[in-house]
Design a protein around this motif. Structure first.
Motif, mmCIF file in Angstrom:
data_model
loop_
_atom_site.group_PDB
_atom_site.id
_atom_site.type_symbol
_atom_site.label_atom_id
_atom_site.label_comp_id
_atom_site.label_asym_id
_atom_site.label_seq_id
_atom_site.Cartn_x
_atom_site.Cartn_y
_atom_site.Cartn_z
ATOM 1 N N LEU A 290 -1.256 4.742 3.956
ATOM 2 C CA LEU A 290 -1.024 6.166 3.677
ATOM 3 C C LEU A 290 0.028 6.762 4.605
ATOM 4 O O LEU A 290 0.766 7.672 4.215
ATOM 5 C CB LEU A 290 -2.334 6.949 3.833
ATOM 6 N N ALA B 154 0.844 -1.189 0.000
ATOM 7 C CA ALA B 154 0.000 0.000 0.000
ATOM 8 C C ALA B 154 0.881 1.241 0.000
ATOM 9 O O ALA B 154 1.759 1.387 0.855
ATOM 10 C CB ALA B 154 -0.918 0.000 1.214
ATOM 11 N N MET C 180 -4.916 8.626 -7.042
ATOM 12 C CA MET C 180 -5.198 9.660 -6.047
ATOM 13 C C MET C 180 -3.917 10.205 -5.436
ATOM 14 O O MET C 180 -3.821 11.407 -5.136
ATOM 15 C CB MET C 180 -6.102 9.071 -4.943
ATOM 16 N N MET D 298 -9.498 -2.319 1.552
ATOM 17 C CA MET D 298 -9.605 -0.861 1.649
ATOM 18 C C MET D 298 -9.037 -0.345 2.967
ATOM 19 O O MET D 298 -8.369 0.699 3.004
ATOM 20 C CB MET D 298 -11.061 -0.451 1.475
ATOM 21 N N PHE E 88 -9.903 -0.564 -7.975
ATOM 22 C CA PHE E 88 -9.550 0.162 -6.746
ATOM 23 C C PHE E 88 -8.066 0.493 -6.649
ATOM 24 O O PHE E 88 -7.690 1.634 -6.356
ATOM 25 C CB PHE E 88 -9.979 -0.647 -5.518
ATOM 26 N N ALA F 142 -5.304 -0.231 2.743
ATOM 27 C CA ALA F 142 -4.840 0.906 1.947
ATOM 28 C C ALA F 142 -4.775 2.178 2.788
ATOM 29 O O ALA F 142 -3.829 2.971 2.662
ATOM 30 C CB ALA F 142 -5.761 1.097 0.748
ATOM 31 N N TRP G 21 -6.584 4.202 -6.392
ATOM 32 C CA TRP G 21 -5.904 4.625 -5.170
ATOM 33 C C TRP G 21 -4.537 5.224 -5.512
ATOM 34 O O TRP G 21 -4.160 6.278 -4.986
ATOM 35 C CB TRP G 21 -5.748 3.418 -4.259
ATOM 36 N N GLN G 22 -3.807 4.554 -6.380
ATOM 37 C CA GLN G 22 -2.488 5.066 -6.743
ATOM 38 C C GLN G 22 -2.602 6.358 -7.550
ATOM 39 O O GLN G 22 -1.752 7.250 -7.396
ATOM 40 C CB GLN G 22 -1.729 3.976 -7.488
ATOM 41 N N ALA H 61 -9.159 9.407 3.332
ATOM 42 C CA ALA H 61 -7.738 9.589 3.003
ATOM 43 C C ALA H 61 -7.265 11.003 3.330
ATOM 44 O O ALA H 61 -6.128 11.190 3.782
ATOM 45 C CB ALA H 61 -7.500 9.280 1.524
ATOM 46 N N VAL I 103 -11.683 12.159 -7.361
ATOM 47 C CA VAL I 103 -11.901 10.719 -7.468
ATOM 48 C C VAL I 103 -13.324 10.463 -7.937
ATOM 49 O O VAL I 103 -14.271 11.110 -7.470
ATOM 50 C CB VAL I 103 -11.666 10.028 -6.108
ATOM 51 N N PRO J 49 -12.805 4.791 1.710
ATOM 52 C CA PRO J 49 -11.365 4.956 1.902
ATOM 53 C C PRO J 49 -10.823 6.239 1.282
ATOM 54 O O PRO J 49 -9.904 6.861 1.836
ATOM 55 C CB PRO J 49 -10.771 3.710 1.228
ATOM 56 N N PHE J 50 -11.407 6.677 0.165
ATOM 57 C CA PHE J 50 -10.968 7.927 -0.462
ATOM 58 C C PHE J 50 -11.397 9.131 0.378
ATOM 59 O O PHE J 50 -10.659 10.109 0.507
ATOM 60 C CB PHE J 50 -11.550 8.024 -1.874
#
Length: 423
Positions: A394, A8, A421, A387, A414, A390, A418-419, A250, A19, A246-247
């Motif tokens: 961070l 992650a 973002m 998730m 996903f 992940a 995620w990457q 974040a 996103v 998760p976003f």
């Protein structure tokens, strides 16, 4: 990604990202069921394309329906349950398929066997099967109260009144309500036992029934859906706000700003609760016609949360609270022991394994933040745990998330999103 793990990525600095998440799994699969029960084809716009959604389409095809891809949309045709030869429905580990489709099998005239992954055999379904029997369905499960089981169709289900214990899953109630318009006498469900978890999902079911032309009624713990001819030629699925979780968190974990495009201004999705939660945790949140914007405040407040109505958010929230400025308690989610895995045991084990002090309580988790370190984060074939891993990554180098492909249950893209973002 190496072997069967995904490292992650650590946020390189404060985030600044837009996103877009895929369509809601819960809405997509409810819409597919109602479209199959309708009198005319339904164009379902922007549905989720994931393992669970494909399993639902496969189940409807096995039961006499058909569908075709139309760009990013799916045209679903009504069920035509012909023939008497045996067939089968593949459940995978999709709770919505296991719970929403057995009643549909009773509308035809053939024996239909339902089975799936080993994990689905451990997920509760006995109260639903018993209620369907009381309403006139012929079901054989050899006393398991779980897959595999066989529904022997006799050309329809009478329906009528039934008592239901839906305390383990609101999907039991939704399953009866979604099928109710197709029962000869409709259905009247009286809830017994503890209240079902996730009241927003019940509201979602009632809303979709109305959108498709049914007339559901509710009086406290009693629900009534009369027989109806359903129709909704064109239906658009909202973005999945639980998959957005998760976003959304974040920005709180890594700092900076994350914007979720297309977040609805009004919705029945339980994920919408994230907006008030993040404010409670001290973050800055705004919603407008373009979507949701979250800006991290630099610290996360420890808190006490009752997540009974939004239990599916627990893995991501628990991961975030490992970074809080003090202890937190999550309660009201004992039912998560019967989800894709025992989520409470899994979270306590995996979060503690990376250094946090997390223990199970009778109905949740007690979380005491402590310095975290890298290591393997096992995911137990559970998309929400991918998730959660992940989110930890961070701020924690070396978090190796096991079997990231599991996230394909709800968001096949996903890892790439995620990457992206993180730039």
């Amino acid at each position: 990604m190496a072997g069967n793990t995904w490292t992650a990525p650590v946020a390189p600095g404060p985030l600044d990202a837009n996103v877009r998440v895929p369509g809601s799994k819960s809405i997509t699969n409810r819409a597919y069921v109602l479209a199959a029960l309708s009198a005319q084809p339904t164009l379902v716009r922007a549905p989720l394309d994931s393992r669970d959604a494909r399993l639902m389409l496969g189940a409807l095809s096995a039961l006499g329906g058909s569908w075709e891809q139309a760009g990013e949309n799916v045209l679903v045709r009504p069920l035509v349950p012909e023939g008497t030869e045996p067939t089968s429905v593949a459940l995978g580990n999709a709770g919505t398929v296991a719970r929403f489709t057995p009643a549909l099998a009773g509308l035809g005239s053939r024996p239909v066997t339902f089975d799936g992954d080993e994990a689905i055999r451990r997920r509760p379904i006995a109260p639903l099967l018993n209620a369907l029997r009381d309403l006139g369905a012929d079901i054989e499960d050899e006393g398991r109260g779980a897959p595999p089981f066989t529904v022997r169709g006799h050309g329809g289900i009478d329906g009528g009144k039934v008592d239901l214990d839906s305390s383990a899953s609101s999907q039991f109630l939704s399953a009866l309500l979604l099928a109710g318009p197709s029962f000869s006498s409709g259905v009247t469900v009286r809830l017994i036992g503890d209240a079902p978890p996730s009241e927003p999902h019940i509201a979602m079911t009632l809303d979709l029934l109305r959108r498709f032309g049914a007339a559901p009624e509710r009086a406290g713990t009693e629900f009534h859906v009369p027989p109806a001819q359903l129709a909704c030629p064109d239906y658009t699925v909202e973005p999945d706000l639980s998959t957005a979780a998760p976003f959304v968190v974040a920005a709180a974990a890594a700092g900076g700003t994350v914007r979720i495009d297309g977040w609805p201004e009004r919705t029945t999705q339980p994920g919408d609760w994230l907006r008030s939660l993040l404010v409670e945790l001290g973050q800055r949140v705004s919603l407008d016609a373009g979507g949701l914007t979250v800006t991290g405040a630099g610290t996360i407040s420890g808190t006490r949360l009752d997540l009974h109505e939004v239990g599916e958010l627990t893995p991501v929230i628990a991961a975030l609270l490992c970074f809080a400025d003090g202890p937190s308690v999550i309660s009201g989610v004992a039912h998560l022991r019967g989800h894709e895995t025992d989520r409470l045991a899994a979270l306590a084990t995996e979060l503690s394994g990376l250094g946090a002090q997390v223990r199970e309580t009778g109905d949740g988790l007690a979380i005491t933040p402590a310095p975290l370190h890298g290591g393997v984060f096992h995911t137990y074939d559970d998309h929400r745990l991918v998730m959660a891993g992940a989110v930890l990554g961070l701020r924690v180098p070396g978090v190796e998330v096991e079997n990231p492909a599991t996230v394909g249950k709800t968001f096949p893209g996903f890892v790439d999103a995620w990457q992206s973002m993180l730039g």
